[in-house]
Design a protein around this motif. Structure first.
Motif, PDB file in Angstrom:
ATOM      1  N   PRO A 112     -29.071 -54.440 -12.309  1.00 41.17           N
ATOM      2  CA  PRO A 112     -30.094 -53.942 -11.796  1.00 41.17           C
ATOM      3  C   PRO A 112     -30.591 -52.715 -12.534  1.00 41.17           C
ATOM      4  N   VAL A 113     -31.851 -52.589 -12.558  1.00 44.41           N
ATOM      5  CA  VAL A 113     -32.377 -51.060 -13.188  1.00 44.41           C
ATOM      6  C   VAL A 113     -31.854 -50.053 -12.243  1.00 44.41           C
ATOM      7  N   GLY A 114     -31.365 -49.032 -12.696  1.00 45.84           N
ATOM      8  CA  GLY A 114     -30.866 -47.696 -12.015  1.00 45.84           C
ATOM      9  C   GLY A 114     -29.535 -48.209 -11.457  1.00 45.84           C
ATOM     10  N   SER A 115     -28.816 -48.844 -12.030  1.00 46.75           N
ATOM     11  CA  SER A 115     -27.448 -49.262 -11.455  1.00 46.75           C
ATOM     12  C   SER A 115     -26.731 -50.184 -12.353  1.00 46.75           C
ATOM     13  N   GLY A 116     -25.746 -51.051 -12.191  1.00 48.36           N
ATOM     14  CA  GLY A 116     -25.062 -51.729 -13.083  1.00 48.36           C
ATOM     15  C   GLY A 116     -24.173 -52.876 -12.510  1.00 48.36           C
ATOM     16  N   THR A 117     -23.269 -53.513 -13.199  1.00 48.86           N
ATOM     17  CA  THR A 117     -22.454 -54.545 -12.546  1.00 48.86           C
ATOM     18  C   THR A 117     -21.294 -54.675 -13.346  1.00 48.86           C
TER      19      THR A 117
ATOM     20  N   VAL B  45     -18.056 -52.945 -17.186  1.00 48.27           N
ATOM     21  CA  VAL B  45     -19.114 -52.412 -16.335  1.00 48.27           C
ATOM     22  C   VAL B  45     -20.393 -52.173 -17.418  1.00 48.27           C
ATOM     23  N   VAL B  46     -21.521 -53.006 -17.049  1.00 46.91           N
ATOM     24  CA  VAL B  46     -22.755 -52.912 -17.840  1.00 46.91           C
ATOM     25  C   VAL B  46     -23.571 -52.184 -16.863  1.00 46.91           C
ATOM     26  N   THR B  47     -24.300 -51.291 -17.535  1.00 45.82           N
ATOM     27  CA  THR B  47     -25.297 -50.481 -16.694  1.00 45.82           C
ATOM     28  C   THR B  47     -26.641 -50.298 -17.436  1.00 45.82           C
ATOM     29  N   GLN B  48     -27.705 -50.140 -16.582  1.00 46.83           N
ATOM     30  CA  GLN B  48     -29.086 -50.255 -16.979  1.00 46.83           C
ATOM     31  C   GLN B  48     -29.824 -49.261 -16.357  1.00 46.83           C
ATOM     32  N   PRO B  49     -29.528 -48.004 -16.729  1.00 49.33           N
ATOM     33  CA  PRO B  49     -30.143 -46.643 -16.233  1.00 49.33           C
ATOM     34  C   PRO B  49     -31.643 -46.680 -16.138  1.00 49.33           C
ATOM     35  N   LYS B  50     -32.258 -47.132 -17.109  1.00 45.92           N
ATOM     36  CA  LYS B  50     -33.891 -47.287 -17.250  1.00 45.92           C
ATOM     37  C   LYS B  50     -33.862 -48.646 -17.815  1.00 45.92           C
ATOM     38  N   GLU B  51     -35.064 -49.333 -17.332  1.00 44.03           N
ATOM     39  CA  GLU B  51     -35.570 -50.610 -17.940  1.00 44.03           C
ATOM     40  C   GLU B  51     -35.279 -50.849 -19.326  1.00 44.03           C
ATOM     41  N   GLY B  52     -34.596 -51.739 -19.763  1.00 42.84           N
ATOM     42  CA  GLY B  52     -34.253 -52.180 -20.977  1.00 42.84           C
ATOM     43  C   GLY B  52     -33.273 -51.355 -21.788  1.00 42.84           C
ATOM     44  N   GLU B  53     -32.634 -50.516 -21.071  1.00 45.27           N
ATOM     45  CA  GLU B  53     -31.592 -49.503 -21.730  1.00 45.27           C
ATOM     46  C   GLU B  53     -30.379 -50.053 -21.114  1.00 45.27           C
ATOM     47  N   PHE B  54     -29.651 -50.958 -21.848  1.00 47.52           N
ATOM     48  CA  PHE B  54     -28.321 -51.208 -21.578  1.00 47.52           C
ATOM     49  C   PHE B  54     -26.936 -50.519 -22.191  1.00 47.52           C
TER      50      PHE B  54
ATOM     51  N   ASN C 217     -18.667 -49.226  -8.003  1.00 41.27           N
ATOM     52  CA  ASN C 217     -19.705 -48.624  -7.677  1.00 41.27           C
ATOM     53  C   ASN C 217     -20.600 -47.954  -8.573  1.00 41.27           C
ATOM     54  N   VAL C 218     -21.734 -48.414  -8.835  1.00 40.01           N
ATOM     55  CA  VAL C 218     -22.706 -47.778  -9.907  1.00 40.01           C
ATOM     56  C   VAL C 218     -23.884 -47.418  -9.460  1.00 40.01           C
ATOM     57  N   THR C 219     -24.097 -46.053  -9.488  1.00 38.25           N
ATOM     58  CA  THR C 219     -25.528 -45.446  -9.095  1.00 38.25           C
ATOM     59  C   THR C 219     -26.385 -45.311 -10.293  1.00 38.25           C
ATOM     60  N   GLU C 220     -27.463 -44.532 -10.146  1.00 36.65           N
ATOM     61  CA  GLU C 220     -28.394 -44.238 -11.191  1.00 36.65           C
ATOM     62  C   GLU C 220     -27.478 -43.573 -12.344  1.00 36.65           C
TER      63      GLU C 220
ATOM     64  N   HIS D 160      -9.920 -43.211  -6.416  1.00 37.61           N
ATOM     65  CA  HIS D 160      -9.603 -41.622  -6.481  1.00 37.61           C
ATOM     66  C   HIS D 160     -10.890 -40.914  -6.637  1.00 37.61           C
ATOM     67  N   SER D 161     -11.941 -41.711  -6.592  1.00 43.22           N
ATOM     68  CA  SER D 161     -13.318 -41.012  -6.702  1.00 43.22           C
ATOM     69  C   SER D 161     -13.882 -40.460  -8.077  1.00 43.22           C
ATOM     70  N   SER D 162     -13.006 -40.911  -9.095  1.00 43.22           N
ATOM     71  CA  SER D 162     -13.469 -40.311 -10.478  1.00 43.22           C
ATOM     72  C   SER D 162     -14.926 -40.983 -10.842  1.00 43.22           C
ATOM     73  N   MET D 163     -15.660 -40.067 -11.279  1.00 40.52           N
ATOM     74  CA  MET D 163     -17.013 -40.498 -11.655  1.00 40.52           C
ATOM     75  C   MET D 163     -17.260 -40.286 -13.223  1.00 40.52           C
ATOM     76  N   PHE D 164     -18.028 -41.302 -13.724  1.00 45.56           N
ATOM     77  CA  PHE D 164     -18.272 -41.373 -15.126  1.00 45.56           C
ATOM     78  C   PHE D 164     -19.761 -41.737 -15.558  1.00 45.56           C
ATOM     79  N   SER D 165     -20.256 -41.296 -16.388  1.00 51.06           N
ATOM     80  CA  SER D 165     -21.801 -41.191 -16.758  1.00 51.06           C
ATOM     81  C   SER D 165     -22.064 -42.781 -16.948  1.00 51.06           C
ATOM     82  N   THR D 166     -23.297 -43.265 -16.502  1.00 46.70           N
ATOM     83  CA  THR D 166     -23.679 -44.587 -16.892  1.00 46.70           C
ATOM     84  C   THR D 166     -24.235 -44.462 -18.135  1.00 46.70           C
ATOM     85  N   THR D 167     -24.428 -43.666 -19.026  1.00 45.28           N
ATOM     86  CA  THR D 167     -25.059 -43.675 -20.340  1.00 45.28           C
ATOM     87  C   THR D 167     -23.918 -43.394 -21.348  1.00 45.28           C
TER      88      THR D 167
END
Length: 140
Positions: A55-60, A67-76, A92-95, A103-110
């Motif tokens: 999904p755009v603005g998320s990942g899977t 884990v594959v992310t698509q923060p913007k349309e066409g950017e993987f 869990n993947v957010t934008e 333990h709630s560690s957070m990483f950049s989607t880009t």
């Protein structure tokens, strides 16, 4: 020897303590197994999926490996799906964040860089290529 109320309470207290300590050891062992500290594991084999599955603005998460992310349309972007803190699977993947549920560690989607601990190391990044709507992730 006469059994008194005090003797019974002391015995129950000791037995209860042993049971709690035993349970803690079992729980600790189970958590350690589930969250193995093998965060530097070798990447899995190449994986592929349709770009429409990300999904755009998320990942899977793919095959509990990437884990594959698509923060913007066409950017993987592709990263290891194994948290560098204690080896849990990120889910869990957010934008802007990939979040580990343990333990709630957070990483950049880009970039995979740590945005919030307890993790201190970024998620390893892998190459992702697109061809005719098909994404291929490789461990190189």
């Amino acid at each position: 020897m006469e059994t008194t109320r005090r003797t019974i309470i002391k015995s129950a207290s000791v037995a209860g303590s042993v049971a709690v300590v035993g349970s803690s050891a079992v729980l600790t062992s189970a958590c350690t197994s589930a969250e193995s500290d093998d965060s530097q594991a070798e990447p899995g084999p190449a994986a592929s999926l349709s770009s429409s599955e990300v999904p755009v603005g998320s990942g899977t998460v793919v095959d509990d490996t990437y884990v594959v992310t698509q923060p913007k349309e066409g950017e993987f972007h592709a990263f290891s799906s194994v948290c560098t803190h204690q080896g849990c699977q990120v889910r869990n993947v957010t934008e802007t964040e990939i979040v580990c549920p343990c333990h709630s560690s957070m990483f950049s989607t880009t970039t995979g860089e740590v945005l919030g601990g307890p993790a201190t190391e970024p998620l390893p990044e892998y190459s992702v290529s697109e061809s005719s709507g098909e994404l291929t992730i490789s461990g190189t």
